[in-house]
Motif scaffolding. Structure first.
Motif, PDB file in Angstrom:
ATOM      1  N   CYS A  13       0.854  -1.188   0.000  1.00 48.46           N
ATOM      2  CA  CYS A  13       0.000   0.000   0.000  1.00 48.46           C
ATOM      3  C   CYS A  13       0.888   1.235   0.000  1.00 48.46           C
ATOM      4  O   CYS A  13       1.780   1.359   0.833  1.00 48.46           O
ATOM      5  N   TYR A  73       0.075   4.353   0.643  1.00 50.47           N
ATOM      6  CA  TYR A  73      -0.432   5.534   1.347  1.00 50.47           C
ATOM      7  C   TYR A  73       0.356   5.931   2.595  1.00 50.47           C
ATOM      8  O   TYR A  73       0.397   7.097   2.966  1.00 50.47           O
ATOM      9  N   GLY A  74       0.936   4.986   3.279  1.00 47.99           N
ATOM     10  CA  GLY A  74       1.801   5.325   4.420  1.00 47.99           C
ATOM     11  C   GLY A  74       1.098   6.063   5.553  1.00 47.99           C
ATOM     12  O   GLY A  74       1.655   7.028   6.100  1.00 47.99           O
ATOM     13  N   CYS A  75      -0.071   5.626   5.959  1.00 48.17           N
ATOM     14  CA  CYS A  75      -0.736   6.266   7.101  1.00 48.17           C
ATOM     15  C   CYS A  75       0.150   6.080   8.339  1.00 48.17           C
ATOM     16  O   CYS A  75       0.775   5.024   8.512  1.00 48.17           O
ATOM     17  N   PHE A  97      -0.089   5.456  11.482  1.00 48.31           N
ATOM     18  CA  PHE A  97      -0.249   4.429  12.525  1.00 48.31           C
ATOM     19  C   PHE A  97      -0.115   3.015  11.982  1.00 48.31           C
ATOM     20  O   PHE A  97      -0.214   2.043  12.727  1.00 48.31           O
ATOM     21  N   CYS A  98       0.086   2.878  10.699  1.00 48.92           N
ATOM     22  CA  CYS A  98      -0.062   1.574  10.051  1.00 48.92           C
ATOM     23  C   CYS A  98       1.293   0.951   9.738  1.00 48.92           C
ATOM     24  O   CYS A  98       2.237   1.649   9.368  1.00 48.92           O
ATOM     25  N   VAL A 101       1.657  -1.418   7.401  1.00 51.36           N
ATOM     26  CA  VAL A 101       1.613  -2.088   6.106  1.00 51.36           C
ATOM     27  C   VAL A 101       2.621  -1.533   5.097  1.00 51.36           C
ATOM     28  O   VAL A 101       3.346  -2.295   4.451  1.00 51.36           O
ATOM     29  N   THR A 102       2.684  -0.208   4.956  1.00 53.82           N
ATOM     30  CA  THR A 102       3.582   0.342   3.946  1.00 53.82           C
ATOM     31  C   THR A 102       5.032  -0.046   4.269  1.00 53.82           C
ATOM     32  O   THR A 102       5.791  -0.430   3.380  1.00 53.82           O
ATOM     33  N   ASP A 148      -4.864  -4.843   1.551  1.00 55.62           N
ATOM     34  CA  ASP A 148      -5.067  -3.661   2.392  1.00 55.62           C
ATOM     35  C   ASP A 148      -5.950  -2.632   1.722  1.00 55.62           C
ATOM     36  O   ASP A 148      -6.621  -1.859   2.386  1.00 55.62           O
ATOM     37  N   ASN A 149      -5.920  -2.601   0.429  1.00 61.97           N
ATOM     38  CA  ASN A 149      -6.777  -1.694  -0.311  1.00 61.97           C
ATOM     39  C   ASN A 149      -7.126  -2.394  -1.612  1.00 61.97           C
ATOM     40  O   ASN A 149      -6.374  -2.307  -2.581  1.00 61.97           O
ATOM     41  N   LYS A 192      -3.495  10.768   6.682  1.00 64.07           N
ATOM     42  CA  LYS A 192      -4.582  10.124   5.946  1.00 64.07           C
ATOM     43  C   LYS A 192      -5.538  11.182   5.401  1.00 64.07           C
ATOM     44  O   LYS A 192      -6.763  11.001   5.354  1.00 64.07           O
ATOM     45  N   PHE A 223      -6.186  11.932   2.579  1.00 60.57           N
ATOM     46  CA  PHE A 223      -6.956  11.550   1.381  1.00 60.57           C
ATOM     47  C   PHE A 223      -8.367  11.110   1.746  1.00 60.57           C
ATOM     48  O   PHE A 223      -9.244  11.023   0.899  1.00 60.57           O
TER      49      PHE A 223
HETATM   50  S1  SF4 Z   1      -4.197   2.318   6.866  1.00 59.99           S
HETATM   51 FE1  SF4 Z   1      -4.843   1.366   4.953  1.00 59.99          FE
HETATM   52  S2  SF4 Z   1      -4.531   3.000   3.429  1.00 59.99           S
HETATM   53 FE2  SF4 Z   1      -3.312   3.564   5.216  1.00 59.99          FE
HETATM   54  S3  SF4 Z   1      -1.235   2.729   4.836  1.00 59.99           S
HETATM   55 FE3  SF4 Z   1      -2.387   1.217   6.057  1.00 59.99          FE
HETATM   56  S4  SF4 Z   1      -3.215  -0.143   4.527  1.00 59.99           S
HETATM   57 FE4  SF4 Z   1      -2.661   1.711   3.431  1.00 59.99          FE
END
Ligand code: SF4
Ligand code: B12
Length: 525
Positions: free
Chosen positions: A202, A204-206, A208-209, A211-212, A252-253, A320, A322
Motif C-alpha cells: 500500500c 499511502y503510508g498512514c 499508525f499503520c 503495512v507500507t 489492504d486496499n 490520511k 486523502f
Molecule cells: S491504513 Fe490502509 S490506506 Fe493507510 S497505509 Fe495502512 S493499509 Fe494503506
C-alpha cells in the motif's frame, strides 16, 4: 518432520476467520513434511495444553505467527514448547520489527530459535530444510543473491488446496445444527469465512499503520486467473459440503488499482466464480460508479472502510488526508443502493480529539445507511512513524505495551483529553452503536428490503458487538437475546407471515448479483 503452525488467540474475541499465513506456508512447505495447523482463536489452548499436544503429536518444529497484540501469548506458548525440547521459529509483523526481543538479544528472555523477517514466502522453505538438517540459522531475511531486499512476486502464487484442508476448527455453524441447516436453501451446514489475497502493498503510508513499511509502497498482484481458480475451488467445496464459504479479500486496499480491480471482478463474473465477499477499500476509491456495480455483481456484500475520524485535522495529522469526511455519506449511499454495506472503522484518541468525539461521530453515523461501526484507540505499533513521533515527544506511557497487552487501552497520552476520557469515548461508541435501540433502528432502516437483509444486519451487529463486549459462553448470548427480544420477535413474525413478498431494491441500469451469480451462492434475501 511433523510441523505445527500456530497462531495465538487474542484472549478477547473468537476471530471469525483463520489466518492466511498458515495456509500459505503450509502450501509452500517442501515435500516430505507433514504440516498441522492450530489457530488459537478457533481452538484455544493454554501453555500446558500446547506442550502436551506437541509431545503427543510428536511435533519436530513449531512455527508461530502473531500480531503485536497477541505477541505476549505467542511468547508464553513458545517458551512452553521450547521447554519440551522442540525448536520454535517465529514470523509476522511484530517479530519482523523487534527480532531482538524474540531472540532474547535485548536483555530479555529468549522465545524463538529463529525468526523470519518480512514476507516469508521464499524463506520458509529454507527454514524447513535447514531445520530438517539440524542447521537452523537465527535470522532469515528475504534478500536476493546480492543481499538486497526482495519482495516475493505474487505471479507464481501457490495453489492452496482448499478442497482437502481440514477446516473443521473454522466452521462458524455449531455442530449440533449442522444436519438441520444442511437442508436450508442450498445448504448452511457449514459457514466459513476464508481469507484470500489478490495483492500486497500500500503506497499511502498512514502514520499508525505497519503495512507500507512491511509490504512496501509498490503493489504486487496475483494473476486474475489464480484468484478466480481459488474462488472456484472454495465454491466447489461449499457445494459439496452443503455449506457456505464467504471470502475476505485481505488486501489492504482491494481497489488500489481501480483498473485492475475492475478487470478481476469482471473475470470473476465471467467465470461464475462469485461468492459472497468482503474487502477493505478506502473511501476515496469508492467514487467510481462502475466499480461499485462490479463489486455488487461479483458478490461483494461488505466493504471495510478505514474512516478513522470525521475530523479532517485528525486525518491530516496521521497522514490520511486523502480521506474526506464530507464524502463519507455519499460513498455509503452509493454502496447501499446496490445492497453493499460498510464496516466503518473509527479511531479515537487522536491528537485533535476532545471529549464528546464518540457522540459527534455517532450523530453522523446515524444519518448513514445502516452498517457496522467499530471503534478503537490510536495505538503506537512498533516501528510505525506514529511510534517514533510519540517516542521523540516523550508521550509514550507504556512504551512496550505489547508485553502486557490490555484490550482497548491507550499507550500514550492524547493531546486534548486524558487517557481515561479516550477510553470512555470508545466505550460510549460501542455501547450506543450496539444498544438494543440501535440494533432495532438498523433493522428498521432496511424496512423496504427483503427479510434476509434485515436478518443479516441484525446478526452481523450482534456478532460485532462481541468485539468490545465479550460474548463468550451461552449466558452472554442468552442475555443479549433477551435484551433484543423485540427485534427478534418482529423478524420472526415477519418470517412466518410475510416472507418472500419483497424483492431487493435495484438501481436503474445496475447489474445485479442475482442476475449474474450461480444459484448455489444465494444466501440471504
Ligand atoms: S491504513 Fe490502509 S490506506 Fe493507510 S497505509 Fe495502512 S493499509 Fe494503506
Ligand atoms: C486480515 C487482517 C485482519 C483480520 C483478522 C486476521 C485474520 N484472521 O486474518 C481482522 C479484520 C479481524 C483484523 C483485525 C485486526 N487487525 Co489486522 N490485518 C489483517 C491484514 C489486512 C491481512 C493479514 C494477512 O493475512 N496478510 C497476508 C499474509 C500473507 O501476510 P502476513 O500475515 O504478514 O504473513 C506473512 C509474513 O508476515 C510471514 N509470517 C507471518 N506469520 C508467520 C509465522 C512464521 C512461523 C513464519 C516463518 C512467517 C510468518 O509470512 C507470511 C507470508 O509472507 C493485515 C495487513 C496485511 N496486509 O497483512 C492487518 C494487520 C495484521 N492487522 C493489524 C491490526 C493492528 C489489527 C487489529 C488490532 C486492528 C484493531 N485496531 O482492532 C485487529 C486485531 C484482531 C485480533 N484478532 O485481535 C496490523 C498488525 C500490526 C502489528 N504490528 O501487529 C496489520 C499488519 C495492519 C496494520 N494496520 O498495520 N486484521
Amino acid at each position: 518432520m511433523r510441523i505445527l503452525l500456530y497462531n495465538p488467540d487474542n484472549g478477547v474475541t473468537r476471530n471469525f476467520m483463520p489466518h492466511l499465513w498458515m495456509f500459505l506456508l503450509q502450501s509452500l512447505t517442501p515435500p516430505g513434511h507433514e504440516v498441522l495447523l492450530i489457530d488459537g482463536n478457533a481452538k484455544p489452548m493454554d501453555e500446558a495444553q500446547i506442550a502436551q499436544y506437541v509431545r503427543d503429536e510428536k511435533i519436530d518444529l513449531v512455527g508461530i505467527g502473531a500480531m503485536t497484540r497477541m505477541i505476549a501469548k505467542a511468547y508464553r506458548i513458545a517458551d512452553a514448547i521450547r521447554a519440551t525440547g522442540v525448536k520454535v521459529v517465529m514470523g509476522g509483523p511484530h517479530v519482523t520489527e523487534l527480532a531482538d526481543e524474540a531472540l532474547g538479544r535485548d536483555g530479555g528472555p529468549r522465545h524463538a530459535d529463529a525468526v523470519a523477517l518480512g514476507e516469508a514466502d521464499e524463506t520458509w522453505p529454507q527454514m524447513v530444510n535447514d531445520a530438517a538438517r539440524g542447521e537452523l540459522k537465527e535470522i532469515y531475511l528475504p534478500v536476493d543473491d546480492t543481499g538486497k531486499e526482495r519482495k516475493p512476486s505474487l505471479k507464481q502464487y501457490p495453489v492452496i488446496p482448499w478442497q482437502s484442508i481440514d477446516l473443521e476448527q473454522f466452521n462458524l455453524v455449531p455442530k449440533t445444527a449442522t444436519k438441520m441447516l444442511q437442508k436450508v436453501g442450498e445448504g448452511w451446514g457449514t459457514f466459513r469465512i476464508i481469507p484470500v489475497e489478490s495483492g500486497r502493498g500500500c503506497p499511502y503510508g498512514c502514520e499508525f499503520c505497519t503495512v507500507t513499511g512491511f509490504f512496501g509502497d509498490s503493489i504486487r498482484f496475483r494473476t486474475n486467473e489464480s484468484v478466480v481458480n481459488e474462488l472456484l475451488l472454495l465454491k466447489a467445496r461449499a457445494r459439496k459440503e452443503k455449506g457456505q464459504m464467504a471470502v475476505f479479500f485481505i488486501d489492504d486496499n482491494f481497489a488500489i488499482n481501480v483498473k485492475r480491480t475492475k478487470s478481476l471482478l469482471r473475470d470473476i463474473i465471467a467465470a461464475g466464480a462469485q461468492v459472497h465477499w468482503v474487502a477493505q477499500i478506502s473511501a476515496n476509491l469508492l467514487r467510481d460508479e462502475e466499480l461499485i456495480d462490479l463489486i455488487a455483481a461479483s458478490g461483494g456484500k461488505w466493504v471495510f472502510i478505514g474512516m478513522e475520524s470525521i475530523d479532517p485535522a485528525n486525518l491530516k495529522d496521521v497522514n490520511k488526508g486523502f480521506n474526506k469526511p464530507g464524502e463519507y455519506a455519499e460513498v455509503l449511499e452509493r454502496l447501499a443502493k446496490r445492497n453493499v454495506y460498510a464496516i466503518t472503522s473509527f479511531i479515537f484518541g487522536m491528537d485533535n480529539d476532545t471529549t464528546g468525539v464518540a457522540e459527534r461521530t455517532l450523530s453522523q453515523v446515524r444519518t448513514w445507511p445502516p452498517g457496522l461501526p467499530i471503534f478503537g484507540l490510536l495505538t503506537p505499533l512498533p516501528a510505525t512513524p506514529l511510534y517514533k513521533r510519540l517516542e521523540v515527544a516523550g508521550r509514550l506511557t507504556r512504551p512496550k505495551h505489547w508485553q502486557e497487552f490490555i484490550p482497548f487501552a491507550m499507550a500514550h497520552t492524547p493531546l486534548k483529553m486524558s487517557i481515561e476520557e479516550a477510553h470512555a469515548e470508545v466505550k460510549y461508541g460501542w455501547a450506543h452503536a450496539y444498544s438494543p435501540e440501535a440494533l432495532a433502528q438498523a433493522v428498521d432502516a432496511l424496512d423496504d428490503q427483503p427479510l434476509g437483509y434485515r436478518i443479516n444486519i441484525f446478526l452481523a451487529r450482534l456478532c460485532f458487538r462481541g468485539i468490545y463486549f465479550p460474548m463468550m459462553g451461552k449466558m452472554a448470548w442468552v442475555k443479549i437475546v433477551a435484551q433484543n427480544r423485540r427485534t427478534i420477535f418482529k423478524l420472526v413474525k415477519e418470517a412466518v407471515f410475510r416472507h418472500g413478498l419483497r424483492q431487493p431494491r435495484k438501481p436503474e441500469g445496475a447489474v445485479s448479483y442475482e442476475e449474474t451469480s450461480a444459484p448455489e451462492t444465494q444466501v440471504s434475501a
